[in-house]
Design a protein around this motif. Structure first.
Motif, mmCIF file in Angstrom:
data_model
loop_
_atom_site.group_PDB
_atom_site.id
_atom_site.type_symbol
_atom_site.label_atom_id
_atom_site.label_comp_id
_atom_site.label_asym_id
_atom_site.label_seq_id
_atom_site.Cartn_x
_atom_site.Cartn_y
_atom_site.Cartn_z
ATOM 1 N N VAL A 540 0.908 -1.493 0.560
ATOM 2 C CA VAL A 540 0.092 0.157 0.118
ATOM 3 C C VAL A 540 1.177 0.972 -0.197
ATOM 4 C CG1 VAL A 540 -1.199 1.308 1.486
ATOM 5 C CG2 VAL A 540 -1.623 -0.884 0.972
ATOM 6 N N VAL A 541 1.011 2.384 -1.141
ATOM 7 C CA VAL A 541 1.570 3.583 -1.002
ATOM 8 C C VAL A 541 0.160 4.495 -0.174
ATOM 9 C CG1 VAL A 541 2.667 5.149 -2.380
ATOM 10 C CG2 VAL A 541 2.643 2.500 -2.894
ATOM 11 N N THR A 542 0.970 5.352 0.363
ATOM 12 C CA THR A 542 0.102 6.375 0.786
ATOM 13 C C THR A 542 0.591 7.637 1.522
ATOM 14 O OG1 THR A 542 -2.209 7.348 2.696
ATOM 15 C CG2 THR A 542 -0.236 5.611 2.780
ATOM 16 N N SER A 543 -0.208 8.499 2.378
ATOM 17 C CA SER A 543 0.650 9.445 2.813
ATOM 18 C C SER A 543 -0.543 10.220 3.761
ATOM 19 C CB SER A 543 0.796 10.571 1.025
ATOM 20 O OG SER A 543 0.001 11.383 1.118
ATOM 21 N N ALA A 544 0.483 10.943 4.434
ATOM 22 C CA ALA A 544 -0.403 11.532 5.507
ATOM 23 C C ALA A 544 -1.079 12.490 4.575
ATOM 24 C CB ALA A 544 0.512 12.431 6.500
ATOM 25 N N HIS A 545 -1.122 13.467 3.589
ATOM 26 C CA HIS A 545 -2.093 14.108 2.984
ATOM 27 C C HIS A 545 -2.151 14.091 1.397
ATOM 28 C CE1 HIS A 545 -2.435 16.048 6.687
ATOM 29 N NE2 HIS A 545 -1.592 16.802 6.744
ATOM 30 N N ALA A 573 -6.953 2.662 -5.380
ATOM 31 C CA ALA A 573 -7.638 2.800 -4.324
ATOM 32 C C ALA A 573 -7.827 4.082 -3.861
ATOM 33 C CB ALA A 573 -6.642 2.127 -3.401
ATOM 34 N N ASP A 574 -7.456 4.828 -4.735
ATOM 35 C CA ASP A 574 -8.378 6.395 -4.040
ATOM 36 C C ASP A 574 -9.380 6.383 -5.147
ATOM 37 O OD1 ASP A 574 -8.782 8.709 -3.359
ATOM 38 O OD2 ASP A 574 -6.931 9.934 -3.814
ATOM 39 N N GLY A 656 -7.667 10.949 5.473
ATOM 40 C CA GLY A 656 -8.485 11.583 5.001
ATOM 41 C C GLY A 656 -9.426 9.771 4.452
ATOM 42 N N SER A 657 -9.355 9.154 4.476
ATOM 43 C CA SER A 657 -10.090 8.071 4.519
ATOM 44 C C SER A 657 -9.483 7.346 5.516
ATOM 45 C CB SER A 657 -9.553 7.904 2.555
ATOM 46 O OG SER A 657 -10.480 6.469 2.564
ATOM 47 N N MET A 658 -10.388 5.963 5.833
ATOM 48 C CA MET A 658 -10.318 4.693 6.563
ATOM 49 C C MET A 658 -9.842 3.419 5.193
ATOM 50 S SD MET A 658 -10.969 5.150 9.244
ATOM 51 C CE MET A 658 -11.651 3.452 9.842
#
Length: 719
Positions: A540-545, A573-574, A656-658
């Protein structure tokens, strides 16, 4: 599809350049001299710009400074020789007070005289009304006009009230240490005026002092003459009052007083003797009046005849008692004895009454004499009291006359001292050195002030840089997250322009060397090294904002893995703001949203890009009124494992997302993208707390400025 495998040398070089050592030893944050120099180097552009701006702002003020000259005179004030003489006829002058003399030099009258004599009101330097209005002054007046009550500001070009403050600012009058020397200095742009003002001030001061002393002496002498005349009148009145009272009261000499006291003493003694005699008579009369018909108790003070008659009565009574015992009550001898006793008793009573009458008359005579003595004694006491009052009043009048005479004597003594002070000066004034025309201006030139302004600007800029550094809470390295928990550093991605980004994502030549390509290879190598030598099956590639580069990293990882022969499934997945479909030109077909809403199956949503060899799933379109079944995400992971594909989820921002939290629990590993010098530490820590259920988290710094990053001396660095 042709897959070009990168050489081992190129991969190792990429790891060496962009990956940091995995074992990280925590070090305390210390601010030493070296750290301070590094802060200066990092903030050097800010320091330079701030210093230039501040120096440029101070330059007009410094270059507008005019040279000033200072003239100085020295004046010595000392007590005169007469002040040391101990002569009562000359008097002693007032003690020397340098503070009072300094205030005389700064007095309003002296100031106005100097301003008038030297025409300071005609000079622009001291008359604000003659100066040109500066831009700042015009702005100040305009701002004041917005808030005033509409009354026009009084304009008085010749008003001395505006000149006096300027004059006092240029003038300095002070005592030289503990000596009696007063230094008078004046600053002006005109050197001749700088010397003229102290000299003129001394002249005006001496003239004013002489005039003041003369006026004071004249006023004091006039006052003393008036008081002396009034006091002489009071002395004459007091003496006349004493003489008049002495004539009215008569003789109040001490001999007369002593005679009156002796007379009163004699009258008192006579009165006391009479009272003793009266007491004896009263006792005799009381003894001659026995109660119940008993015989009076006669003492020695009674006449001898009464005593014999009393003894005869007692003898006859004793004989009667014997006869009664012998013969009884009716015997002739008894009756005869009783008759003699009655006759003797009658004679005795008559004699006692006669004696009592004589004593009563004597007592009345004594009472009359005692009353006469009391009246004479009262008169004598009254005379003595009047004499005492007269003597006390006369003494008081004499003392009052003496007091008035003493006051008159003091006034005359004061007059003699005043005459002596008028003859001798109270303070001797000596001009030690008059002011001469200064030849060179005082102070430093403009260049030292400019250097000082530059140094002050640099100090302010460095301070602002340190403050900015301390207030900076953004992240620049994974080292700053050592206390966050279980993290693995996954390298750094340098900052690149849009052209370099497009070129990296195009991947026309997978074997091409270069900064961006090697950075992505270093990220892959770091993930493999931290994961036991293999790349995770799901990631999973994500970030805080949003906007921190997670989608760019997800695509770049997919392209790099595909270029090395891995089979890759990239999932957008966004579900709300994903752009993967546009990047791969997927059109408007079905995607992840339809799959989670159970309106499509996996085979329908998986697409393939021939150029890169990547399978991808777009986000699709939102499906309203249909809840998403997030349990189906595990089917995507299982499908990728069955096809031996690396599944990479380009997820939404963690805060910002679950969806990201659910994906972190399903996938094997998670990569958290942090934008260098932009993302706050608290935001990253909050995002880490949400996704830490996936185990250790990879942290990748994006858009790193290599040159600036090297100044921070972190363990991870770009070469």
């Amino acid at each position: 599809m042709t897959v070009v495998m990168p050489s081992a040398e190129r991969a190792s070089r990429a790891v060496a350049r962009y990956a940091s050592p995995l074992p990280i030893a925590p070090r305390p944050d210390e601010l030493d001299l070296t750290s301070g120099f590094r802060i200066v180097r990092r903030r050097l552009p800010m320091i330079a710009i701030t210093s230039v701006l501040l120096t440029a702002a101070a330059a007009p003020v410094i270059w507008g400074l005019m040279p000033t000259y200072r003239g100085e005179a020295r004046l010595m004030l000392d007590s005169p020789l007469v002040a040391t003489l101990d002569t009562s006829d000359l008097g002693r002058p007032d003690p020397l007070n340098l503070s009072s003399e300094t205030e005389r030099l700064l007095s309003r009258a002296t100031t106005e005289r100097v301003i008038h004599d030297l025409h300071l009101s005609e000079r622009e330097e001291f008359n604000p009304a003659l100066r040109k209005v500066s831009a700042f002054e015009g702005l100040r007046k305009a701002m004041r006009g917005l808030f005033d009550d509409g009354k026009p500001e009084p304009v008085a070009s010749d008003s001395i009230e505006r000149i006096i403050p300027e004059y006092h600012m240029a003038l300095s009058v002070r005592r030289d240490g503990l000596s009696n020397v007063i230094q008078i200095g004046f600053e002006s742009r005109d050197p001749e005026l700088a010397a003229a003002v102290p000299n003129a001030l001394i002249g005006v001061y001496l003239e004013a002092r002489k005039s003041t002393i003369r006026n004071r002496l004249n006023s004091a002498e006039s006052w003393i003459h008036q008081r002396t005349g009034e006091q002489q009148a009071r002395v004459d009145a007091a003496r006349a009052a004493a003489a008049s009272y002495r004539e009215t009261a008569g003789s109040v000499s001490s001999d007369a007083q002593a005679e009156r006291i002796r007379s009163i003493a004699e009258l008192g003694e006579r009165h006391a003797k009479i009272m003793e005699d009266r007491a004896e008579l009263e006792a005799t009369i009381a003894a001659l009046k026995p109660a119940d018909g008993a015989l009076p108790q006669l003492g020695l003070a009674f006449p001898a005849g009464l005593g014999e008659m009393e003894r005869d009565l007692f003898t006859q009574q004793r004989d009667l008692d014997q006869l009664l015992q012998t013969y009884g009550d009716n015997a002739e001898q008894v009756v005869d004895m009783r008759g003699r006793i009655r006759k003797a008793r009658s004679d005795f009573d008559a004699a006692v009454k006669s004696y009592l009458k004589s004593q009563t008359g004597k007592l009345a005579a004594i009472d009359r004499e005692a009353g006469s003595l009391r009246r004479a004694l009262a008169v004598a006491n009254q005379e003595l009291s009047r004499s005492n009052l007269a003597e006390a009043r006369l003494t008081e009048l004499d003392r009052a006359s003496d007091r008035e005479q003493t006051a008159l004597d003091k006034l005359e003594e004061l007059h003699r001292k005043l005459v002596a002070q008028a003859t001798f000066p109270g303070t001797e004034v000596e001009i030690l050195s008059p002011a001469s025309v200064p030849l060179v201006p005082q102070g430093r030139g403009r260049l030292p002030y400019m250097i000082g302004a530059l140094l002050a600007s640099i100090s302010v800029a460095v301070t602002a840089a340190f403050v900015r550094e301390m207030m900076d809470k953004t992240l620049r390295s994974a080292d700053q997250l050592e206390d966050a928990g279980r993290i693995d550093r996954a390298g750094l991605i340098p900052r690149m322009n849009e052209r370099a980004r497009r070129r990296l994502l195009a991947r026309s030549d997978p074997s091409e060397d270069g900064g961006p390509n090697e950075a992505i290879r270093a990220v892959v190598a770091s993930i493999e090294q931290a994961n036991g030598g293999r790349f995770p099956a799901s990631l999973v590639v994500t970030s805080a904002h949003a906007g921190e580069g997670k989608s760019f990293l997800a695509r770049s990882l997919a392209m790099e893995l595909a270029s090395t022969g891995h089979r890759v499934l990239l999932v957008d997945a966004d579900r709300k703001a994903g752009t993967l479909g546009k990047s791969f030109d997927a059109g408007s077909g079905e995607g992840l949203n339809e799959f989670l809403a159970k309106q499509a199956c996996l085979d329908q949503i998986v697409r393939h890009q021939t150029e890169s060899g990547i399978d991808f799933i777009p986000r699709g379109r939102p499906v309203p009124h249909r809840p998403a079944d997030f349990g189906r995400l595990a089917e995507i992971v299982e499908m990728g494992r069955a096809r031996e594909q690396v599944v990479i989820f380009d997820s939404a921002a963690a805060l910002g997302s679950m969806d990201t939290v659910r994906l972190a629990g399903i996938c094997e590993r998670t990569v958290l993208v942090v934008r260098w010098a932009k993302t706050g530490r608290r935001a990253v820590e909050a995002a880490f707390q949400r996704i830490r259920s996936s185990g250790r988290v990879f942290v990748t710094m994006n858009k790193v400025k290599p040159r600036q990053h090297s100044l921070y001396m972190f363990d991870d660095h770009l070469t």
